[in-house]
Motif scaffolding. Structure first.
Motif, PDB file in Angstrom:
ATOM      1  N   PRO A 102      52.157  36.196  35.515  1.00  0.00           N
ATOM      2  CA  PRO A 102      51.120  36.378  36.538  1.00  0.00           C
ATOM      3  C   PRO A 102      50.284  37.606  36.228  1.00  0.00           C
ATOM      4  O   PRO A 102      50.742  38.562  35.618  1.00  0.00           O
ATOM      5  CB  PRO A 102      51.928  36.570  37.824  1.00  0.00           C
ATOM      6  N   ALA A 103      49.031  37.544  36.611  1.00  0.00           N
ATOM      7  CA  ALA A 103      48.112  38.650  36.334  1.00  0.00           C
ATOM      8  C   ALA A 103      48.553  39.904  37.059  1.00  0.00           C
ATOM      9  O   ALA A 103      49.057  39.848  38.186  1.00  0.00           O
ATOM     10  CB  ALA A 103      46.701  38.270  36.760  1.00  0.00           C
ATOM     11  N   ASN A 104      48.415  41.020  36.386  1.00  0.00           N
ATOM     12  CA  ASN A 104      48.765  42.308  36.973  1.00  0.00           C
ATOM     13  C   ASN A 104      47.846  42.588  38.157  1.00  0.00           C
ATOM     14  O   ASN A 104      46.651  42.299  38.120  1.00  0.00           O
ATOM     15  CB  ASN A 104      48.608  43.403  35.911  1.00  0.00           C
ATOM     16  N   ALA A 152      38.157  40.984  39.602  1.00  0.00           N
ATOM     17  CA  ALA A 152      37.480  40.446  40.786  1.00  0.00           C
ATOM     18  C   ALA A 152      36.296  41.333  41.185  1.00  0.00           C
ATOM     19  O   ALA A 152      35.211  40.835  41.538  1.00  0.00           O
ATOM     20  CB  ALA A 152      38.472  40.325  41.939  1.00  0.00           C
ATOM     21  N   ALA A 153      36.497  42.665  41.113  1.00  0.00           N
ATOM     22  CA  ALA A 153      35.399  43.576  41.457  1.00  0.00           C
ATOM     23  C   ALA A 153      34.245  43.442  40.471  1.00  0.00           C
ATOM     24  O   ALA A 153      33.070  43.464  40.856  1.00  0.00           O
ATOM     25  CB  ALA A 153      35.917  45.012  41.487  1.00  0.00           C
ATOM     26  N   PHE A 154      34.595  43.281  39.168  1.00  0.00           N
ATOM     27  CA  PHE A 154      33.549  43.103  38.159  1.00  0.00           C
ATOM     28  C   PHE A 154      32.769  41.817  38.396  1.00  0.00           C
ATOM     29  O   PHE A 154      31.523  41.796  38.315  1.00  0.00           O
ATOM     30  CB  PHE A 154      34.175  43.093  36.763  1.00  0.00           C
ATOM     31  N   CYS A 155      33.463  40.721  38.677  1.00  0.00           N
ATOM     32  CA  CYS A 155      32.793  39.443  38.951  1.00  0.00           C
ATOM     33  C   CYS A 155      31.922  39.540  40.196  1.00  0.00           C
ATOM     34  O   CYS A 155      30.811  38.998  40.232  1.00  0.00           O
ATOM     35  CB  CYS A 155      33.834  38.338  39.109  1.00  0.00           C
ATOM     36  N   GLU A 156      32.410  40.243  41.205  1.00  0.00           N
ATOM     37  CA  GLU A 156      31.632  40.396  42.431  1.00  0.00           C
ATOM     38  C   GLU A 156      30.372  41.233  42.180  1.00  0.00           C
ATOM     39  O   GLU A 156      29.279  40.905  42.668  1.00  0.00           O
ATOM     40  CB  GLU A 156      32.483  41.069  43.507  1.00  0.00           C
ATOM     41  N   LEU A 157      30.519  42.303  41.386  1.00  0.00           N
ATOM     42  CA  LEU A 157      29.362  43.133  41.062  1.00  0.00           C
ATOM     43  C   LEU A 157      28.331  42.347  40.258  1.00  0.00           C
ATOM     44  O   LEU A 157      27.119  42.443  40.503  1.00  0.00           O
ATOM     45  CB  LEU A 157      29.811  44.365  40.282  1.00  0.00           C
ATOM     46  N   ARG A 158      28.824  41.546  39.293  1.00  0.00           N
ATOM     47  CA  ARG A 158      27.903  40.736  38.495  1.00  0.00           C
ATOM     48  C   ARG A 158      27.199  39.696  39.349  1.00  0.00           C
ATOM     49  O   ARG A 158      26.009  39.428  39.168  1.00  0.00           O
ATOM     50  CB  ARG A 158      28.674  40.060  37.359  1.00  0.00           C
ATOM     51  N   ARG A 159      27.929  39.122  40.301  1.00  0.00           N
ATOM     52  CA  ARG A 159      27.308  38.143  41.205  1.00  0.00           C
ATOM     53  C   ARG A 159      26.239  38.807  42.073  1.00  0.00           C
ATOM     54  O   ARG A 159      25.157  38.240  42.281  1.00  0.00           O
ATOM     55  CB  ARG A 159      28.387  37.498  42.084  1.00  0.00           C
TER      56      ARG A 159
END
Length: 294
Positions: free
Chosen positions: A4-6, A14-21
């Motif tokens: 499982p992911a750390n 998730a924060a990076f994806c949200e910032l990119r979005r």
């Protein structure tokens, strides 16, 4: 079986994806607003694509009319032979004198405007330790002089001083002072301030710090801006001749009014060649100044 992911890593992803979005949405929103503004500007200014498309062939037709009728076999014949360079440039001596007058107008106006703009640039620069109100007054004055087009100043000066080169020189110089003063002040604000601080710390006055710290550091940019403005002023001196302010502009206005098509292209070519010469001289001078101060 996959591990499982750390937790911290997953949160970072998730924060990076949200910032990119968010950035993508902001870019799309900004593009939509820009497109709406462009469409509104086109509608208000009656910039219709159909009108533009219909006028493009006429532009090509005009350029084909002003193009010289040169023939290779007659290219180097005399002024009496149609199709030769000499026939196309049959008034080269007169146009050369007018272009020389125009260049002198531009040079004198650039010198006057650059001198005035340099004097106003020091108080306009916000990093040279003068009171804030002085900087604001200097910048508003520079804005006032460069906002009014040269041709408007030329009309005023023609009315005051009469038809001739003096009106054109004063009109271009006034506009140049405002334009170069802003550029000079910005160049001074971008210099490294340690030489300035060193002169001031050693007991130098404000004027000495400007002379020995600011001017040497900003000199290449100041010269580049002044030479660029000389190019622009050569064009401006050609245009304001339309209102009687002297130079090649009066001749260009005459040949355009009487539809002397080949003469139009000949004069335009001479102006372009003059600007090319100024650009080459500007590049050489700037390299020498950089070598001298470095």
């Amino acid at each position: 079986m996959a591990r499982p992911a750390n937790g911290p890593v997953a949160r970072m992803e998730a924060a990076f994806c949200e910032l990119r979005r968010q950035r993508r949405n902001a870019t799309l929103l900004g593009g939509a607003i820009l497109l709406a503004c462009l469409l509104m500007a086109g509608w208000v200014s009656e910039f219709h694509p159909a009108t533009l498309w219909a006028g493009l062939p006429r532009i090509g037709e005009y350029f084909s009319r002003i193009a010289p009728s040169l023939e290779w076999g007659k290219l180097f014949a005399g002024t009496d032979t149609e199709g030769s360079l000499a026939f196309w440039m049959y008034r080269l001596d007169d146009w050369g004198l007018l272009l020389f007058e125009t260049a002198q107008m531009a040079a004198l106006a650039t010198l006057m405007g650059a001198a005035a703009g340099l004097l106003l640039a020091f108080p306009a620069a916000r990093n040279l330790g003068l009171p804030g109100w002085m900087s604001e007054v200097a910048r508003r004055l520079l804005e006032a002089t460069r906002t009014v087009p040269e041709i408007v100043f030329a009309l005023i000066f023609v009315w005051a001083f009469g038809v001739g080169a003096l009106a054109g020189i004063l009109a271009i110089a006034l506009h140049t002072a405002g334009a170069l003063g802003k550029l000079f002040a910005d160049a001074m604000e971008n210099i490294e301030m340690r030489p300035w601080e060193g002169v001031r710390a050693s007991g130098g006055s404000w004027f000495q710090a400007c002379r020995y710290a600011v001017l040497p550091a900003a000199a290449p940019d100041l010269l580049s801006y002044a030479m660029l403005r000389f190019e622009i002023n050569l064009r401006s001196a050609s245009v304001i001749g339309f209102v009687g302010a002297g130079g090649i502009g009066e001749e260009l206005y005459k040949v355009i009014s009487f539809n002397y098509y080949e003469e139009i292209s000949a004069i335009i070519l001479l102006v372009i060649l003059a600007v090319v010469c100024i650009d080459l001289a500007s590049d050489a001078l700037r390299r020498r100044v950089i070598e001298a101060v470095s």
